[in-house]
Design a protein around this motif. Structure first.
Motif, PDB file in Angstrom:
ATOM      1  N   PHE A 177       1.035  -1.642   0.546  1.00 16.75           N
ATOM      2  CA  PHE A 177       0.206   0.197  -0.264  1.00 16.75           C
ATOM      3  C   PHE A 177       0.358   1.530  -0.114  1.00 16.75           C
ATOM      4  O   PHE A 177       1.998   1.189   0.852  1.00 16.75           O
ATOM      5  CB  PHE A 177      -1.328  -0.242   0.894  1.00 16.75           C
ATOM      6  N   LYS A 178       0.372   2.522  -0.857  1.00 13.40           N
ATOM      7  CA  LYS A 178       1.190   3.702  -0.860  1.00 13.40           C
ATOM      8  C   LYS A 178       1.663   3.950   0.409  1.00 13.40           C
ATOM      9  O   LYS A 178       0.152   3.741   1.778  1.00 13.40           O
ATOM     10  CB  LYS A 178      -0.024   4.695  -1.627  1.00 13.40           C
ATOM     11  N   GLU A 209      -8.504   6.601  -0.840  1.00  7.58           N
ATOM     12  CA  GLU A 209      -7.091   6.576  -0.366  1.00  7.58           C
ATOM     13  C   GLU A 209      -6.706   6.333  -2.064  1.00  7.58           C
ATOM     14  O   GLU A 209      -5.182   5.944  -1.887  1.00  7.58           O
ATOM     15  CB  GLU A 209      -6.802   5.326   0.387  1.00  7.58           C
ATOM     16  N   THR A 210      -7.129   5.913  -2.606  1.00  6.96           N
ATOM     17  CA  THR A 210      -6.449   5.208  -4.210  1.00  6.96           C
ATOM     18  C   THR A 210      -6.215   5.687  -5.539  1.00  6.96           C
ATOM     19  O   THR A 210      -5.486   5.985  -6.267  1.00  6.96           O
ATOM     20  CB  THR A 210      -6.650   3.647  -5.367  1.00  6.96           C
ATOM     21  N   ARG A 211      -7.404   7.533  -4.676  1.00  5.04           N
ATOM     22  CA  ARG A 211      -7.495   8.244  -6.193  1.00  5.04           C
ATOM     23  C   ARG A 211      -6.790   9.484  -6.377  1.00  5.04           C
ATOM     24  O   ARG A 211      -6.093   9.511  -5.279  1.00  5.04           O
ATOM     25  CB  ARG A 211      -8.646   9.286  -5.944  1.00  5.04           C
ATOM     26  N   THR A 231      -5.562  -1.216 -16.268  1.00  8.45           N
ATOM     27  CA  THR A 231      -7.168  -2.044 -16.886  1.00  8.45           C
ATOM     28  C   THR A 231      -8.040  -1.842 -15.435  1.00  8.45           C
ATOM     29  O   THR A 231      -9.152  -2.444 -15.538  1.00  8.45           O
ATOM     30  CB  THR A 231      -7.068  -2.707 -17.375  1.00  8.45           C
ATOM     31  N   ALA A 232      -8.133  -0.721 -14.726  1.00  5.99           N
ATOM     32  CA  ALA A 232      -9.257  -1.058 -13.536  1.00  5.99           C
ATOM     33  C   ALA A 232      -9.553  -0.079 -13.157  1.00  5.99           C
ATOM     34  O   ALA A 232     -10.931  -0.290 -13.629  1.00  5.99           O
ATOM     35  CB  ALA A 232      -7.935  -0.267 -11.988  1.00  5.99           C
ATOM     36  N   ARG A 233      -8.700   1.058 -13.392  1.00 11.73           N
ATOM     37  CA  ARG A 233     -10.285   2.349 -12.912  1.00 11.73           C
ATOM     38  C   ARG A 233      -9.653   3.456 -12.622  1.00 11.73           C
ATOM     39  O   ARG A 233      -9.029   3.790 -12.849  1.00 11.73           O
ATOM     40  CB  ARG A 233     -11.264   2.534 -11.598  1.00 11.73           C
ATOM     41  N   GLY A 234     -10.586   4.112 -13.942  1.00  7.81           N
ATOM     42  CA  GLY A 234     -10.229   5.309 -14.753  1.00  7.81           C
ATOM     43  C   GLY A 234     -10.563   6.529 -12.943  1.00  7.81           C
ATOM     44  O   GLY A 234     -11.099   6.231 -11.607  1.00  7.81           O
ATOM     45  N   GLY A 235      -9.006   7.483 -12.514  1.00  9.37           N
ATOM     46  CA  GLY A 235      -8.971   7.978 -11.323  1.00  9.37           C
ATOM     47  C   GLY A 235      -8.324   7.852 -10.394  1.00  9.37           C
ATOM     48  O   GLY A 235      -7.469   8.350  -9.787  1.00  9.37           O
TER      49      GLY A 235
END
Length: 317
Positions: A177-178, A209-211, A231-235
């Protein structure tokens, strides 16, 4: 039981929606505009949505609503807190894309790593004839064997991507995790993953927390100028920073199947990258193999069937 499907056109027209075994009324809409949601939900017992947003206001106006069946894995288009308060069950689709998304991910990786699009465009432009020999070397070609694949997200999709990478002889790193480095030896700290990866691929959900988890600062850490695949999520990625990083040469290339606004408007940063040989944008279709979409539709009906029996499955809330 009245079932309302708000956006049937988000599934392929070839996809068959299995029949429900219980007595019901099914009302299907190809698309539903924002100002139509409230009216169409008003008398529904079950609503099916893929990408139509269900706001608190719309949910509160649905007098009989007992279930939201999301025709996708992501549920960020549904006000989950409002559903909790109203006693509305939310179910989603799981593990249907375990082949299609990893395969699309590697299709993008291969295309960039071997300059497939660039060479195709060169052939169309007549470059082969200009070369006057059996081949030409205008664009870089790199093997995957021996390269380091950094994966952000260790769920089913991330694990499937890792398996393909290992089968190709790649060195696979799962990012921690970041901002954390206490997750044990199975994870490489986030910052170290950015430094070491030849290819970075995202397979994590879009959460607060991932945006924007990859932005200008993170691009500066990418010492090996990797390919970045999403290929996961925009943002998940700051899209303006991505465009600037590509134009500055901070990364070797990027391929995205998702954008923060879909479809992206004409002034979106990605639109100015479309003619570059080191950038690929596909229209959110990594999930959409014929086999995967049919599996999604089958599971969608199973979720509703289970709810009707009083034994809801794949419950988000």
């Amino acid at each position: 039981m009245k079932i309302v499907f708000l956006d049937r056109d988000t599934l392929s027209p070839e996809t068959r929606l299995p029949a429900f075994s219980f007595q019901h009324e099914l009302q299907v809409y190809a698309r539903t505009a924002e100002d139509e949601v409230g009216v169409r939900l008003r008398d529904a017992d079950v609503v099916i949505t893929n990408k139509v947003k269900l706001t608190r206001q719309a949910l509160q106006g649905a007098r009989n609503l007992r279930m939201v069946a999301v025709a996708a894995t992501g549920t960020d288009n549904v006000d989950l807190q409002a559903c909790r308060e109203l006693g509305v069950v939310v179910s989603n689709i799981r593990n249907y894309a375990v082949h299609t998304v990893p395969e699309h991910t590697f299709a993008l990786i291969f295309a960039l790593r071997r300059s497939i699009c660039a060479y195709r465009d060169s052939v169309i432009a007549g470059r082969w004839q200009e070369a006057r020999q059996f081949c030409f070397f205008d664009h870089p070609i790199r093997d995957l064997a021996g390269a380091t694949l950094g994966i952000i997200g260790d769920g089913g999709l991330g694990q499937a991507v890792a398996a393909i990478g290992r089968s190709l002889g790649m060195n696979v790193l799962f990012s921690g995790f970041k901002g954390r480095s206490d997750q044990g030896c199975l994870y490489t700290p986030f910052e170290r993953t950015l430094e070491r990866a030849d290819i970075l691929t995202l397979h994590c959900p879009l959460l607060p927390e991932t945006r924007g988890m990859i932005s200008a600062r993170e691009f500066e850490m990418m010492q090996k100028k990797p390919l970045l695949i999403n290929t996961a999520r925009g943002g998940l990625v700051d899209e303006t920073a991505l465009a600037e990083a590509l134009e500055r040469g901070q990364i070797a290339g990027a391929a995205f199947d998702v954008v923060s606004v879909e479809p992206p408007p004409g002034d979106h940063p990605f639109m100015r990258l479309l003619q570059r040989p080191d950038f690929i944008l596909t229209p959110h279709v990594a999930w959409a193999s014929d086999e995967a979409v049919q599996a999604l539709a089958d599971q969608l009906v199973c979720n509703i069937e289970a709810f009707a029996r009083g034994a809801a499955v794949n419950v988000v809330t």
